[in-house]
Write a protein that holds these residues in place. Structure first.
Motif, PDB file in Angstrom:
ATOM      1  N   HIS A  59       0.731  -1.301  -0.014  1.00  0.00           N
ATOM      2  CA  HIS A  59      -0.043  -0.141   0.013  1.00  0.00           C
ATOM      3  C   HIS A  59       0.826   1.162  -0.144  1.00  0.00           C
ATOM      4  CE1 HIS A  59      -3.574   2.384   0.633  1.00  0.00           C
ATOM      5  NE2 HIS A  59      -2.844   3.192   1.824  1.00  0.00           N
ATOM      6  N   GLU A  62       2.434   1.817  -3.574  1.00  0.00           N
ATOM      7  CA  GLU A  62       1.356   2.398  -4.546  1.00  0.00           C
ATOM      8  C   GLU A  62       1.103   3.649  -4.183  1.00  0.00           C
ATOM      9  OE1 GLU A  62      -2.163  -0.069  -3.673  1.00  0.00           O
ATOM     10  OE2 GLU A  62      -1.475  -1.888  -4.554  1.00  0.00           O
ATOM     11  N   THR A  63       1.097   4.135  -3.137  1.00  0.00           N
ATOM     12  CA  THR A  63       1.043   5.465  -2.819  1.00  0.00           C
ATOM     13  C   THR A  63       2.168   6.503  -3.137  1.00  0.00           C
ATOM     14  OG1 THR A  63      -0.188   5.190  -0.624  1.00  0.00           O
ATOM     15  CG2 THR A  63       0.850   7.500  -0.808  1.00  0.00           C
ATOM     16  N   ARG A  66       1.982   6.711  -7.228  1.00  0.00           N
ATOM     17  CA  ARG A  66       1.123   7.553  -7.556  1.00  0.00           C
ATOM     18  C   ARG A  66       2.077   9.135  -7.604  1.00  0.00           C
ATOM     19  NH1 ARG A  66      -2.872   4.854  -4.603  1.00  0.00           N
ATOM     20  NH2 ARG A  66      -2.623   6.153  -2.987  1.00  0.00           N
ATOM     21  N   LYS A 131      -9.583   0.801  -9.309  1.00  0.00           N
ATOM     22  CA  LYS A 131      -8.644   0.015  -9.095  1.00  0.00           C
ATOM     23  C   LYS A 131      -7.426   0.381 -10.045  1.00  0.00           C
ATOM     24  CE  LYS A 131      -9.436  -4.406  -8.170  1.00  0.00           C
ATOM     25  NZ  LYS A 131      -9.977  -5.682  -8.330  1.00  0.00           N
ATOM     26  N   THR A 134      -5.887   3.525  -8.589  1.00  0.00           N
ATOM     27  CA  THR A 134      -5.123   3.272  -7.099  1.00  0.00           C
ATOM     28  C   THR A 134      -3.984   2.316  -7.399  1.00  0.00           C
ATOM     29  OG1 THR A 134      -6.594   1.355  -6.532  1.00  0.00           O
ATOM     30  CG2 THR A 134      -7.156   3.613  -5.720  1.00  0.00           C
ATOM     31  N   ASP A 135      -3.667   1.339  -8.340  1.00  0.00           N
ATOM     32  CA  ASP A 135      -2.735   0.529  -8.433  1.00  0.00           C
ATOM     33  C   ASP A 135      -1.574   1.370  -9.291  1.00  0.00           C
ATOM     34  OD1 ASP A 135      -3.325   0.218 -11.245  1.00  0.00           O
ATOM     35  OD2 ASP A 135      -3.803  -2.002 -11.028  1.00  0.00           O
ATOM     36  N   PRO A 149     -10.546   7.538  -3.982  1.00  0.00           N
ATOM     37  CA  PRO A 149      -9.814   7.028  -3.215  1.00  0.00           C
ATOM     38  C   PRO A 149      -8.744   7.873  -2.451  1.00  0.00           C
ATOM     39  CG  PRO A 149      -9.442   6.463  -5.550  1.00  0.00           C
ATOM     40  CD  PRO A 149     -10.425   7.221  -5.454  1.00  0.00           C
ATOM     41  N   CYS A 152      -6.714  11.347  -4.013  1.00  0.00           N
ATOM     42  CA  CYS A 152      -7.251  11.595  -5.365  1.00  0.00           C
ATOM     43  C   CYS A 152      -8.516  12.628  -4.974  1.00  0.00           C
ATOM     44  CB  CYS A 152      -8.056  10.373  -6.052  1.00  0.00           C
ATOM     45  SG  CYS A 152      -6.649   9.183  -6.484  1.00  0.00           S
ATOM     46  N   GLN A 174      -5.410  12.266  -9.785  1.00  0.00           N
ATOM     47  CA  GLN A 174      -4.419  12.066  -8.818  1.00  0.00           C
ATOM     48  C   GLN A 174      -3.742  13.636  -8.823  1.00  0.00           C
ATOM     49  OE1 GLN A 174      -1.911   9.205  -9.933  1.00  0.00           O
ATOM     50  NE2 GLN A 174      -3.162   7.479  -9.161  1.00  0.00           N
TER      51      GLN A 174
END
Length: 179
Positions: A59, A62-63, A66, A131, A134-135, A149, A152, A174
């Motif tokens: 997680h 992934e953050t 972005r 999804k 977020t991925d 999410p 965003c 984003q």
């Protein structure tokens, strides 16, 4: 503090799936690639990737992906401003099937005709587009989800009245907050 080369390394690792391939892409040794990821993990106190084949993002990873994609877009935008339109940006957008079949293609054509860049449109089910956002696959998504999410923003695009019930489609993107 996270350095730009560390973010680039994380993005290359996500895109290639392995330390060796990411290192080759960035013209560094696999050891240097591993060290860059380890430096980020130590500075934030969290694990960013699951070291498997292919590597998987946590997680926290992934953050930061972005963030890396946003920084990449900002760099492309600055380059475009400084040297002209020689390097148009490309945006990856996740769009649900219904929107793509009806109205989104007109929006995509208009965007591309502006000459600021191209669109890489990823088509998915209306509940799956978020999804892809977020991925890290996409930087924006058209979705039936009203709540964006983490990290965003959400903009209501339209409200469709169907025989079943009204549905609202939203665009999640984003965008960097603050400043």
């Amino acid at each position: 503090m996270i350095e730009l080369r560390e973010l680039s390394s994380l993005l290359a690792l996500k895109n290639t799936g392995s330390f060796n391939a990411a290192a080759a892409l960035l013209h560094v040794t696999p050891g240097a690639m591993s060290q860059r990821i380890k430096q980020i993990e130590e500075s934030i106190g969290q694990i960013l990737i699951v070291r498997s084949s292919p590597v998987r993002l946590t997680h926290a990873g992934e953050t930061l992906i972005r963030l890396a994609q946003q920084v990449e877009l900002l760099i492309d935008d600055a380059r475009q401003t400084l040297i002209g339109n020689e390097c148009p940006i490309g945006l990856t957008v996740a769009v649900n099937h219904g929107s793509l079949a009806t109205w989104f293609s007109d929006v995509a054509i208009e965007f591309v005709s502006l000459g600021i860049g191209g669109l890489d449109v990823r088509c998915a089910d209306q509940h799956e587009t978020v999804k892809l956002l977020t991925d890290g696959t996409a930087v924006a998504a058209v979705s039936a989800e009203a709540t964006p999410p983490s990290g965003c923003d959400c903009v209501a695009l339209a409200c469709l009245n169907t025989l079943q019930s009204p549905r609202q489609f939203t665009l999640h993107d984003q965008t960097m907050k603050g400043g």
